[in-house]
Motif scaffolding. Structure first.
Motif, short mmCIF file in Angstrom:
data_model
loop_
_atom_site.label_atom_id
_atom_site.label_comp_id
_atom_site.label_asym_id
_atom_site.label_seq_id
_atom_site.Cartn_x
_atom_site.Cartn_y
_atom_site.Cartn_z
N GLU A 79 0.86 -1.18 0.00
CA GLU A 79 0.00 0.00 0.00
C GLU A 79 0.90 1.23 0.00
N ALA A 80 0.34 2.34 -0.49
CA ALA A 80 1.11 3.57 -0.54
C ALA A 80 0.17 4.76 -0.57
N SER A 81 0.65 5.87 -0.03
CA SER A 81 -0.10 7.12 -0.11
C SER A 81 0.88 8.24 -0.44
N ILE A 82 0.34 9.28 -1.04
CA ILE A 82 1.18 10.41 -1.41
C ILE A 82 0.42 11.70 -1.13
N SER A 83 1.12 12.69 -0.63
CA SER A 83 0.57 14.03 -0.45
C SER A 83 1.32 14.95 -1.39
N TYR A 84 0.59 15.60 -2.27
CA TYR A 84 1.19 16.55 -3.20
C TYR A 84 1.23 17.92 -2.51
N ILE A 85 2.43 18.42 -2.32
CA ILE A 85 2.64 19.64 -1.56
C ILE A 85 2.73 20.87 -2.47
N SER A 86 3.44 20.71 -3.57
CA SER A 86 3.72 21.82 -4.48
C SER A 86 3.79 21.28 -5.91
N PRO A 87 3.30 22.01 -6.90
CA PRO A 87 3.34 21.49 -8.27
C PRO A 87 4.76 21.42 -8.82
N ALA A 88 4.99 20.41 -9.63
CA ALA A 88 6.27 20.28 -10.34
C ALA A 88 6.05 20.84 -11.75
N ARG A 89 6.96 21.66 -12.19
CA ARG A 89 6.80 22.36 -13.47
C ARG A 89 7.71 21.77 -14.55
N ILE A 90 7.33 22.02 -15.78
CA ILE A 90 8.12 21.57 -16.92
C ILE A 90 9.55 22.07 -16.79
N ALA A 91 10.50 21.21 -17.08
CA ALA A 91 11.95 21.42 -17.05
C ALA A 91 12.57 21.28 -15.66
N GLU A 92 11.76 21.09 -14.63
CA GLU A 92 12.33 20.89 -13.30
C GLU A 92 12.82 19.45 -13.16
N GLU A 93 13.95 19.30 -12.45
CA GLU A 93 14.43 17.97 -12.10
C GLU A 93 13.86 17.62 -10.74
N LEU A 94 13.15 16.50 -10.70
CA LEU A 94 12.60 16.00 -9.44
C LEU A 94 13.54 14.95 -8.88
N VAL A 95 13.80 15.05 -7.59
CA VAL A 95 14.67 14.10 -6.90
C VAL A 95 13.87 13.44 -5.79
N ALA A 96 13.76 12.12 -5.86
CA ALA A 96 13.05 11.35 -4.83
C ALA A 96 14.08 10.67 -3.94
N SER A 97 14.03 10.97 -2.66
CA SER A 97 14.94 10.38 -1.67
C SER A 97 14.13 9.48 -0.74
N THR A 149 9.75 21.10 -1.57
CA THR A 149 9.13 19.79 -1.49
C THR A 149 7.93 19.74 -2.42
N VAL A 150 7.92 18.75 -3.30
CA VAL A 150 6.83 18.54 -4.25
C VAL A 150 5.82 17.55 -3.68
N ALA A 151 6.31 16.47 -3.06
CA ALA A 151 5.41 15.45 -2.54
C ALA A 151 6.08 14.65 -1.44
N ILE A 152 5.24 14.09 -0.58
CA ILE A 152 5.69 13.18 0.47
C ILE A 152 4.90 11.88 0.30
N TYR A 153 5.63 10.78 0.22
CA TYR A 153 5.07 9.46 -0.06
C TYR A 153 5.44 8.54 1.09
N ARG A 154 4.50 7.69 1.48
CA ARG A 154 4.81 6.63 2.45
C ARG A 154 4.25 5.33 1.89
N GLY A 155 5.12 4.33 1.84
CA GLY A 155 4.70 3.04 1.31
C GLY A 155 5.00 1.91 2.28
N THR A 156 4.14 0.92 2.27
CA THR A 156 4.36 -0.30 3.02
C THR A 156 4.74 -1.39 2.05
N GLY A 157 5.84 -2.05 2.32
CA GLY A 157 6.29 -3.14 1.48
C GLY A 157 6.16 -4.46 2.20
N ARG A 158 5.95 -5.49 1.41
CA ARG A 158 5.89 -6.85 1.95
C ARG A 158 6.72 -7.75 1.07
#
Length: 137
Positions: free
Chosen positions: A81-99, A122-131
């Motif tokens: 399962e996973a959820s994401i909160s979109y905090i700020s829009p990402a615009r064309i030509a921006e490099e997004l980095v997911a840590s 911050t563009v988004a915060i994601y939390r995922g559960t892995g199995r």
């Protein structure tokens, strides 16, 4: 140091078998010891009707970082399962980095937190559960 030395097995094996990332424009920079970094540059083809990055692509980037961090502990960890909160829009030509960072790991279950940024924003915060997947019968 080349990319293969920045991505630990078994995450490297999973990455080599993944056919989706190239088409999505996602590149994994590093994955080891429960942490991972993946990047995506937003192209005009990735924009939705508002002229910003489609949320599904931001989610795919975060989920890729999740998978790489989770699978540094062993192959076969899948998103339950996973959820994401979109905090700020990402615009064309921006490099997004997911840590991503594994913040809980016990038995077959783990939780991974991912922050997606464009520069310092911050563009988004994601939390995922892995199995861990069970072996096929």
């Amino acid at each position: 140091m080349n990319q293969s030395t920045l991505i630990a097995d078994p995450a490297r094996s999973m990455l080599a078998a993944d056919r989706s990332l190239e088409g999505l424009g996602i590149q994994v920079l590093r994955a080891s010891e429960g942490r991972a970094t993946a990047v995506l540059t937003v192209t005009p083809e990735m924009a939705n009707g508002h002229g910003i990055a489609h949320g599904g692509l931001v989610f795919a980037l975060a989920d890729t970082a999740f998978a790489m961090a989770a699978n540094t502990f062993g192959t076969g960890i899948a998103t339950a399962e996973a959820s994401i909160s979109y905090i700020s829009p990402a615009r064309i030509a921006e490099e997004l980095v997911a840590s991503a960072e594994v913040t809980f790991h016990e038995g077959r279950r783990m939780i991974v937190d991912v922050r997606v940024r464009a520069g310092e924003r911050t563009v988004a915060i994601y939390r995922g559960t892995g199995r861990a997947l069970r072996a096929a019968d």
